[in-house]
Write an enzyme that holds these catalytic residues in place. Structure first.
Site, PDB file in Angstrom:
ATOM      1  N   LYS A   1       0.851  -1.201   0.000  1.00 37.37           N
ATOM      2  CA  LYS A   1       0.000   0.000   0.000  1.00 37.37           C
ATOM      3  C   LYS A   1       0.881   1.243   0.000  1.00 37.37           C
ATOM      4  O   LYS A   1       1.906   1.280   0.693  1.00 37.37           O
ATOM      5  CB  LYS A   1      -0.907  -0.030   1.247  1.00 37.37           C
ATOM      6  CG  LYS A   1      -1.934   1.095   1.304  1.00 37.37           C
ATOM      7  CD  LYS A   1      -2.872   0.938   2.504  1.00 37.37           C
ATOM      8  CE  LYS A   1      -3.883   2.072   2.577  1.00 37.37           C
ATOM      9  NZ  LYS A   1      -4.858   1.899   3.666  1.00 37.37           N
TER      10      LYS A   1
ATOM     11  N   SER B   1      -9.922   2.310   2.763  1.00 36.79           N
ATOM     12  CA  SER B   1      -8.987   3.003   1.894  1.00 36.79           C
ATOM     13  C   SER B   1      -8.026   2.058   1.164  1.00 36.79           C
ATOM     14  O   SER B   1      -7.378   2.450   0.211  1.00 36.79           O
ATOM     15  CB  SER B   1      -8.181   4.005   2.728  1.00 36.79           C
ATOM     16  OG  SER B   1      -7.362   3.307   3.672  1.00 36.79           O
TER      17      SER B   1
ATOM     18  N   SER C   1     -10.567   0.132   7.007  1.00 32.24           N
ATOM     19  CA  SER C   1      -9.896   0.181   5.704  1.00 32.24           C
ATOM     20  C   SER C   1      -9.224  -1.102   5.243  1.00 32.24           C
ATOM     21  O   SER C   1      -8.717  -1.166   4.128  1.00 32.24           O
ATOM     22  CB  SER C   1      -8.864   1.311   5.684  1.00 32.24           C
ATOM     23  OG  SER C   1      -9.514   2.541   5.640  1.00 32.24           O
TER      24      SER C   1
END
Length: 491
Positions: free
Chosen positions: A78, A158, A182
Site C-alpha cells: 500500500k 482506503s 480500511s
C-alpha cells in the site's frame, strides 16, 4: 504448469520449497498479470526490475537452504508504507514525487523474510475514504461486477488497491492499513480475507499517519491461512514505535484448522440495524449456523454504545488527522506552491496539494480541537470511546471468545454512486467496523456469500486483545463452509 498466479501463498511456498518452479517464474507471472490488469488501476507504481532482483536473491537463498518464511513470495505494498528509494505518496498530490530514504518497519520485516516487492498499491488519499475514489491517481476498479452489468464498482477503501490486486490475482498478498475499517471493508467487497490486528501488534513506524491512536497495519490475502502467514512476518515489537507492544508473536498459521468446539460467540443485538438488507441478515445467520455446526456456542450480547461509535469516530479521527497533516506545508519535501509570505506558501501548497475529502476532514478536525469546541466535541468523543471499549471488555469478561457481525451494510457499489452530495452516506459504510478501531481490538473479514447480483459479501469476527489466533480459527470455519469466490475476468 498450473497458472502460477492462481496459487494461494501457502501453495506457492510449497512449490518454491519443492523447486517445482522458481521465484523468478512466480514473480514474472504476477508482473505479466499486473500489465494485463492496468485497467483496474490497482498499482500506482510498478517495480519490475527490483522485483526480479529480489526474486533472484530468493531463489539463491532457497537453493542454499536458507529460505525465510516468505522467500520468493511476490507482494504488493500500500502506498502508505515508506519504501526506501521507491516513490511513496499516500496517493496525495502534496507528497508529489517523494522518495523515502528509509524503509517502514513492516515492509523491512517482509523483506527480511524473503518477500518480493511488485510495486506500490493505490489507496484513498492519506487513507481517508471508503471507496478508493479520493486517490490523486484516480479510482481503483473492483475485479467483481454485478451479473449482466458493465458498471465498474469500487473495491472499498482506503486499501482498495490492496484488495483489488489480491482479488484479481496480481499479487499473492498485500499490506494494508485500517483506521476505521480500511482493511476489512475492502476485503468484504472483493471476497478476500483482511485482518486488522490489535492496536500495537504491528509497528506504525514508516507508515504515513492518518489518526495515530486508530491506525493499524495488517494484511489482505486470498485465504485465512495466507493472512496468518503474512501477519506473522508483519507483527512484532518495534522500539521506534512507542505504541508497539512487546508481546511474543505466535505462529498464527498453527491456529488454522484448530477446533472451535466450546467457544462462545457473541451476536450483538445493536448491530441489527433498521432497514438492514435481508441478504446481510441471511449471511449473518448462515455464519452463526456454520460456527454452531463446528461446535461453537452462540450467545446474544449487548454493546449498548455502538450507535455512538460512528459520530465519535468522525470527531477523533479528523482531530488526529488535522494534527498529523500539519507537517505538509511545502517547506521541506513534497509539493511546494510559492507565495508572497510563509502563510501564503502554506495556503497555496495545501489548497493545491490536498484533495477535497482530506480538506474536509482537516477542517472538521481543526474545528473540534478549537478552543470553544474542544470540550463539547473532542473530550466527549473520547469519553464515548472509553464506554465503547468498556462494552467489549464486559462482553469478553462474560466468557465470550469472539463476536460475529456483518462486515459491511451492503455489497460494493458503483464508482461515483455514493457520497457525492452527502459525505455521511459514504461514512455509513464503516458502521460495523469503526467500533473495533475505537476499542483497539483485532477484527477479521472473511468472504461468506454473495448478494442477488452475484457480488461478494463478508462477515466480521471481533476478538479479544492480542487473540488473533482465535479469529483465524473461526474465520477458517466460515471460509470452509462458504467456499472460495473468484471474479469473472473482464479486464
Amino acid at each position: 504448469m498450473t497458472d502460477l498466479t492462481s496459487l494461494t501463498l501457502a501453495e506457492a511456498r510449497k512449490g518454491l520449497a519443492s523447486k517445482t518452479f522458481t521465484s523468478l517464474e512466480l514473480t514474472d507471472a504476477h508482473l505479466k498479470a499486473m500489465e494485463e490488469a492496468r485497467a483496474l488501476n490497482a498499482f500506482v507504481m510498478e517495480t519490475p526490475d527490483q522485483a526480479r532482483a529480489m526474486a533472484r536473491e530468493a531463489d539463491a537463498r532457497i537453493g542454499k537452504g536458507e529460505a525465510g518464511p516468505l522467500a520468493g513470495i511476490p507482494l504488493g505494498i500500500k502506498d502508505l508504507f515508506a519504501t526506501k528509494d521507491v516513490r511513496t505518496t499516500a496517493c496525495s498530490k502534496i507528497l508529489g514525487n517523494f522518495v523515502p530514504t528509509y524503509e517502514s518497519t513492516v515492509t523491512s520485516q517482509l523483506w527480511r523474510d524473503g518477500a518480493v516487492m511488485l510495486g506500490k498499491l493505490n489507496n484513498d488519499e492519506f487513507a481517508m475514504g471508503s471507496s478508493n475514489e479520493t486517490s490523486c491517481f484516480g479510482p481503483v476498479g473492483n475485479p467483481w461486477r454485478r451479473e449482466g452489468s458493465n458498471t465498474t464498482l469500487v473495491p472499498g477503501g482506503s486499501s482498495g488497491g490492496s484488495a483489488s490486486a489480491v482479488a484479481a490475482l496480481l499479487c499473492m498478498g498485500a499490506t494494508a492499513t485500517d483506521t476505521g475499517g480500511s482493511i476489512r471493508q475492502p476485503a468484504a467487497f472483493t471476497a478476500t480475507v483482511g485482518i486488522k490486528p490489535t492496536y500495537g501488534r504491528c509497528s506504525r513506524w514508516g507508515i504515513v499517519a492518518f489518526a495515530s491512536s486508530l491506525d493499524q497495519a495488517g494484511p489482505i490475502a486470498r485465504s485465512t491461512r495466507d493472512a496468518a502467514i503474512l501477519l506473522r512476518s508483519m507483527a512484532g515489537h518495534d522500539p521506534k514505535d512507542t505504541t508497539s507492544v512487546d508481546i511474543p508473536v505466535p505462529d498464527y498459521e498453527a491456529a488454522i484448522g484448530r477446533s472451535v468446539k466450546g467457544m462462545k460467540i457473541g451476536i450483538p443485538r445493536e448491530y441489527r440495524l433498521d432497514g438492514m438488507p435481508a441478504e446481510i441478515e441471511k449471511l449473518w445467520s448462515d455464519g452463526a449456523d456454520w460456527l454452531k455446526a463446528a461446535g461453537a456456542e452462540l450467545v446474544e450480547v449487548s454493546l449498548p454504545h455502538t450507535k455512538y461509535a460512528l459520530p465519535a469516530y468522525y470527531i477523533v479521527a479528523p482531530a488526529e488527522a488535522s494534527s498529523n497533516l500539519a507537517r505538509y506545508d511545502g517547506v521541506r519535501y513534497g509539493l511546494r506552491v510559492s507565495g508572497k509570505s510563509i502563510g501564503e506558501l502554506y495556503e497555496n501548497t495545501r489548497a493545491e496539494g490536498f484533495g477535497p475529502e482530506v480538506r474536509r476532514r482537516v477542517m472538521i478536525g481543526t474545528y473540534v480541537l478549537s478552543a470553544g469546541y474542544y470540550d463539547a466535541y473532542y473530550i466527549r468523543a473520547q469519553k464515548v470511546r472509553t464506554l465503547i471499549k468498556r462494552d467489549f471488555e464486559d462482553c469478553f469478561a462474560k466468557g465470550v471468545n469472539a463476536i460475529l457481525t456483518p462486515a459491511t451494510p451492503s455489497a460494493a457499489f458503483g464508482i461515483g454512486e455514493k457520497g457525492g452530495a452527502d459525505p455521511v452516506e459514504m461514512y455509513l459504510n464503516d458502521i460495523f467496523t469503526v467500533t473495533v478501531n475505537m476499542a483497539g481490538l483485532p477484527g477479521i473479514a472473511v468472504p461468506a456469500g454473495k448478494d442477488s447480483q452475484g457480488l461478494p459479501l463478508g462477515l466480521q469476527l471481533i476478538g479479544r486483545p492480542f487473540d488473533e489466533e482465535t479469529l483465524f480459527s473461526l474465520g477458517e470455519v466460515i471460509e470452509q463452509a462458504a467456499g472460495r469466490f473468484t471474479p469473472v475476468r473482464w479486464w
